[in-house]
Design a protein around this motif. Structure first.
Motif, PDB file in Angstrom:
ATOM      1  N   MET A 117       0.822  -1.196   0.000  1.00  0.00           N
ATOM      2  CA  MET A 117       0.000   0.000   0.000  1.00  0.00           C
ATOM      3  C   MET A 117       0.868   1.263   0.000  1.00  0.00           C
ATOM      4  O   MET A 117       1.286   1.727  -1.025  1.00  0.00           O
ATOM      5  N   VAL A 118       1.139   1.795   1.187  1.00  0.00           N
ATOM      6  CA  VAL A 118       1.866   3.065   1.310  1.00  0.00           C
ATOM      7  C   VAL A 118       3.179   2.791   2.041  1.00  0.00           C
ATOM      8  O   VAL A 118       3.202   2.084   3.042  1.00  0.00           O
ATOM      9  N   SER A 119       4.282   3.364   1.552  1.00  0.00           N
ATOM     10  CA  SER A 119       5.589   3.158   2.180  1.00  0.00           C
ATOM     11  C   SER A 119       5.712   3.996   3.455  1.00  0.00           C
ATOM     12  O   SER A 119       4.925   4.925   3.683  1.00  0.00           O
ATOM     13  N   GLU A 120       6.708   3.688   4.263  1.00  0.00           N
ATOM     14  CA  GLU A 120       6.961   4.468   5.489  1.00  0.00           C
ATOM     15  C   GLU A 120       7.231   5.933   5.157  1.00  0.00           C
ATOM     16  O   GLU A 120       6.742   6.832   5.837  1.00  0.00           O
ATOM     17  N   GLU A 121       8.012   6.164   4.109  1.00  0.00           N
ATOM     18  CA  GLU A 121       8.321   7.540   3.711  1.00  0.00           C
ATOM     19  C   GLU A 121       7.052   8.276   3.273  1.00  0.00           C
ATOM     20  O   GLU A 121       6.846   9.435   3.616  1.00  0.00           O
ATOM     21  N   GLU A 122       6.201   7.589   2.522  1.00  0.00           N
ATOM     22  CA  GLU A 122       4.935   8.204   2.112  1.00  0.00           C
ATOM     23  C   GLU A 122       4.040   8.453   3.325  1.00  0.00           C
ATOM     24  O   GLU A 122       3.319   9.455   3.383  1.00  0.00           O
ATOM     25  N   GLY A 123       4.092   7.561   4.301  1.00  0.00           N
ATOM     26  CA  GLY A 123       3.336   7.757   5.544  1.00  0.00           C
ATOM     27  C   GLY A 123       3.786   9.014   6.274  1.00  0.00           C
ATOM     28  O   GLY A 123       2.965   9.759   6.825  1.00  0.00           O
ATOM     29  N   LYS A 124       5.084   9.274   6.267  1.00  0.00           N
ATOM     30  CA  LYS A 124       5.609  10.498   6.895  1.00  0.00           C
ATOM     31  C   LYS A 124       5.104  11.736   6.150  1.00  0.00           C
ATOM     32  O   LYS A 124       4.799  12.755   6.769  1.00  0.00           O
ATOM     33  N   ILE A 125       5.009  11.634   4.833  1.00  0.00           N
ATOM     34  CA  ILE A 125       4.470  12.741   4.033  1.00  0.00           C
ATOM     35  C   ILE A 125       3.018  12.998   4.451  1.00  0.00           C
ATOM     36  O   ILE A 125       2.612  14.147   4.641  1.00  0.00           O
ATOM     37  N   THR A 131       3.743  15.315  -5.165  1.00  0.00           N
ATOM     38  CA  THR A 131       3.109  14.190  -4.473  1.00  0.00           C
ATOM     39  C   THR A 131       3.429  12.882  -5.186  1.00  0.00           C
ATOM     40  O   THR A 131       3.234  12.788  -6.407  1.00  0.00           O
ATOM     41  N   PRO A 132       3.904  11.864  -4.458  1.00  0.00           N
ATOM     42  CA  PRO A 132       4.165  10.563  -5.082  1.00  0.00           C
ATOM     43  C   PRO A 132       2.885   9.984  -5.704  1.00  0.00           C
ATOM     44  O   PRO A 132       1.783  10.190  -5.186  1.00  0.00           O
ATOM     45  N   GLU A 133       3.039   9.259  -6.800  1.00  0.00           N
ATOM     46  CA  GLU A 133       1.896   8.697  -7.525  1.00  0.00           C
ATOM     47  C   GLU A 133       1.037   7.793  -6.643  1.00  0.00           C
ATOM     48  O   GLU A 133      -0.185   7.775  -6.773  1.00  0.00           O
ATOM     49  N   THR A 134       1.647   7.036  -5.743  1.00  0.00           N
ATOM     50  CA  THR A 134       0.895   6.147  -4.851  1.00  0.00           C
ATOM     51  C   THR A 134      -0.153   6.919  -4.064  1.00  0.00           C
ATOM     52  O   THR A 134      -1.250   6.426  -3.827  1.00  0.00           O
ATOM     53  N   LEU A 135       0.200   8.141  -3.648  1.00  0.00           N
ATOM     54  CA  LEU A 135      -0.705   8.939  -2.827  1.00  0.00           C
ATOM     55  C   LEU A 135      -1.815   9.602  -3.650  1.00  0.00           C
ATOM     56  O   LEU A 135      -2.705  10.228  -3.082  1.00  0.00           O
ATOM     57  N   LYS A 136      -1.753   9.421  -4.961  1.00  0.00           N
ATOM     58  CA  LYS A 136      -2.813   9.955  -5.838  1.00  0.00           C
ATOM     59  C   LYS A 136      -3.857   8.881  -6.157  1.00  0.00           C
ATOM     60  O   LYS A 136      -4.837   9.157  -6.825  1.00  0.00           O
ATOM     61  N   GLU A 137      -3.640   7.663  -5.671  1.00  0.00           N
ATOM     62  CA  GLU A 137      -4.596   6.577  -5.891  1.00  0.00           C
ATOM     63  C   GLU A 137      -5.774   6.736  -4.937  1.00  0.00           C
ATOM     64  O   GLU A 137      -5.622   7.230  -3.824  1.00  0.00           O
ATOM     65  N   ASN A 138      -6.953   6.306  -5.367  1.00  0.00           N
ATOM     66  CA  ASN A 138      -8.127   6.358  -4.498  1.00  0.00           C
ATOM     67  C   ASN A 138      -7.969   5.350  -3.360  1.00  0.00           C
ATOM     68  O   ASN A 138      -7.769   4.153  -3.615  1.00  0.00           O
ATOM     69  N   MET A 139      -8.037   5.859  -2.124  1.00  0.00           N
ATOM     70  CA  MET A 139      -7.943   5.007  -0.934  1.00  0.00           C
ATOM     71  C   MET A 139      -8.773   5.626   0.175  1.00  0.00           C
ATOM     72  O   MET A 139      -8.953   6.837   0.223  1.00  0.00           O
ATOM     73  N   GLY A 140      -9.241   4.774   1.085  1.00  0.00           N
ATOM     74  CA  GLY A 140      -9.913   5.262   2.281  1.00  0.00           C
ATOM     75  C   GLY A 140      -8.868   5.757   3.264  1.00  0.00           C
ATOM     76  O   GLY A 140      -7.733   5.264   3.296  1.00  0.00           O
ATOM     77  N   VAL A 141      -9.247   6.742   4.089  1.00  0.00           N
ATOM     78  CA  VAL A 141      -8.296   7.295   5.054  1.00  0.00           C
ATOM     79  C   VAL A 141      -9.040   7.919   6.225  1.00  0.00           C
ATOM     80  O   VAL A 141     -10.126   8.476   6.051  1.00  0.00           O
ATOM     81  N   PHE A 142      -8.462   7.797   7.410  1.00  0.00           N
ATOM     82  CA  PHE A 142      -8.963   8.452   8.614  1.00  0.00           C
ATOM     83  C   PHE A 142      -7.831   9.235   9.249  1.00  0.00           C
ATOM     84  O   PHE A 142      -6.671   8.820   9.199  1.00  0.00           O
ATOM     85  N   THR A 143      -8.174  10.360   9.839  1.00  0.00           N
ATOM     86  CA  THR A 143      -7.238  11.112  10.661  1.00  0.00           C
ATOM     87  C   THR A 143      -7.790  11.106  12.081  1.00  0.00           C
ATOM     88  O   THR A 143      -8.953  11.449  12.305  1.00  0.00           O
ATOM     89  N   THR A 144      -6.943  10.687  13.018  1.00  0.00           N
ATOM     90  CA  THR A 144      -7.303  10.662  14.437  1.00  0.00           C
ATOM     91  C   THR A 144      -6.426  11.665  15.159  1.00  0.00           C
ATOM     92  O   THR A 144      -5.208  11.681  14.969  1.00  0.00           O
ATOM     93  N   LEU A 145      -7.050  12.492  15.975  1.00  0.00           N
ATOM     94  CA  LEU A 145      -6.326  13.468  16.787  1.00  0.00           C
ATOM     95  C   LEU A 145      -6.449  13.073  18.249  1.00  0.00           C
ATOM     96  O   LEU A 145      -7.553  12.781  18.733  1.00  0.00           O
ATOM     97  N   ASN A 146      -5.323  13.064  18.933  1.00  0.00           N
ATOM     98  CA  ASN A 146      -5.307  12.821  20.374  1.00  0.00           C
ATOM     99  C   ASN A 146      -4.656  14.007  21.052  1.00  0.00           C
ATOM    100  O   ASN A 146      -3.763  14.642  20.485  1.00  0.00           O
ATOM    101  N   LYS A 147      -5.114  14.291  22.259  1.00  0.00           N
ATOM    102  CA  LYS A 147      -4.546  15.369  23.067  1.00  0.00           C
ATOM    103  C   LYS A 147      -4.386  14.823  24.474  1.00  0.00           C
ATOM    104  O   LYS A 147      -5.365  14.376  25.075  1.00  0.00           O
TER     105      LYS A 147
END
Length: 186
Positions: free
Chosen positions: A1-9, A34-50
């Protein structure tokens, strides 16, 4: 799916998106490099913790748009549109810990009897979506691990998240989907 480096991006972009919106009420532009992998349609969630507590979580479970575009939207939404919390203030930005979960496409779990779900769901690997009529609830794979749930507790709590009774997973007209995710943290 997504590489560690792309995850950091993705993590950097989520933070930049949140900061830009909270400070200036503006959405950032998608980086041209933006790397091509990150232009593919994928589901994503952002979670914020404090301070170790949930502060917001919003996402797209389905791969309906390019990951990079979806990320910008859900990062901002997690900060300012999660109905469980007031919008994030500028004074909170430094205290936020950001987590991005990139999801595989949800897959319907097919069973003849509801008890078979126990063998088809793996704690720590699978996230769940439960649907019944107009109701729908989703829990990411890491939730069951963080809260120490077994498969039955995971099913119960996903039903409750959908606004249904905890035992709705036993009903014939319920659809249960599973998905996996890659998790990236700051």
């Amino acid at each position: 799916m997504v590489s560690e480096e792309e995850g950091k991006i993705l993590i950097r972009l989520a933070r930049k998106s949140i900061e830009s919106y909270v400070k200036n009420k503006s959405l950032i532009d998608i980086p041209e490099d933006t790397p091509e992998t990150l232009k593919e349609n994928m589901g994503v969630f952002t979670t914020l913790n404090k301070n170790g507590m949930l502060r917001g979580c919003i996402g797209y479970p389905e791969p309906i748009k390019p990951l990079i575009n979806a990320l910008v939207e859900v990062a901002v939404s997690a900060a300012v549109n999660d109905p469980r919390f007031p919008p994030v203030s500028e004074s909170e930005l430094d205290d936020l810990e950001i987590e991005v979960s990139v999801l595989t496409k949800p897959e319907l779990i097919e069973v003849e009897k509801p008890e078979q779900y126990m063998d088809k769901i793996k704690i720590g690997e699978d996230g769940l979506i439960i649907e019944r009529g107009p109701y729908r609830g989703l829990l990411l794979p890491q939730v069951a691990v963080e809260l120490g749930w077994n498969v039955e507790e995971f099913l119960y709590n996903t039903c409750v998240k959908a606004g249904l009774t905890a035992d709705c997973w036993l009903f014939k007209d319920v659809k249960i989907y599973k998905f996996s995710s890659q998790i990236f943290n700051e």
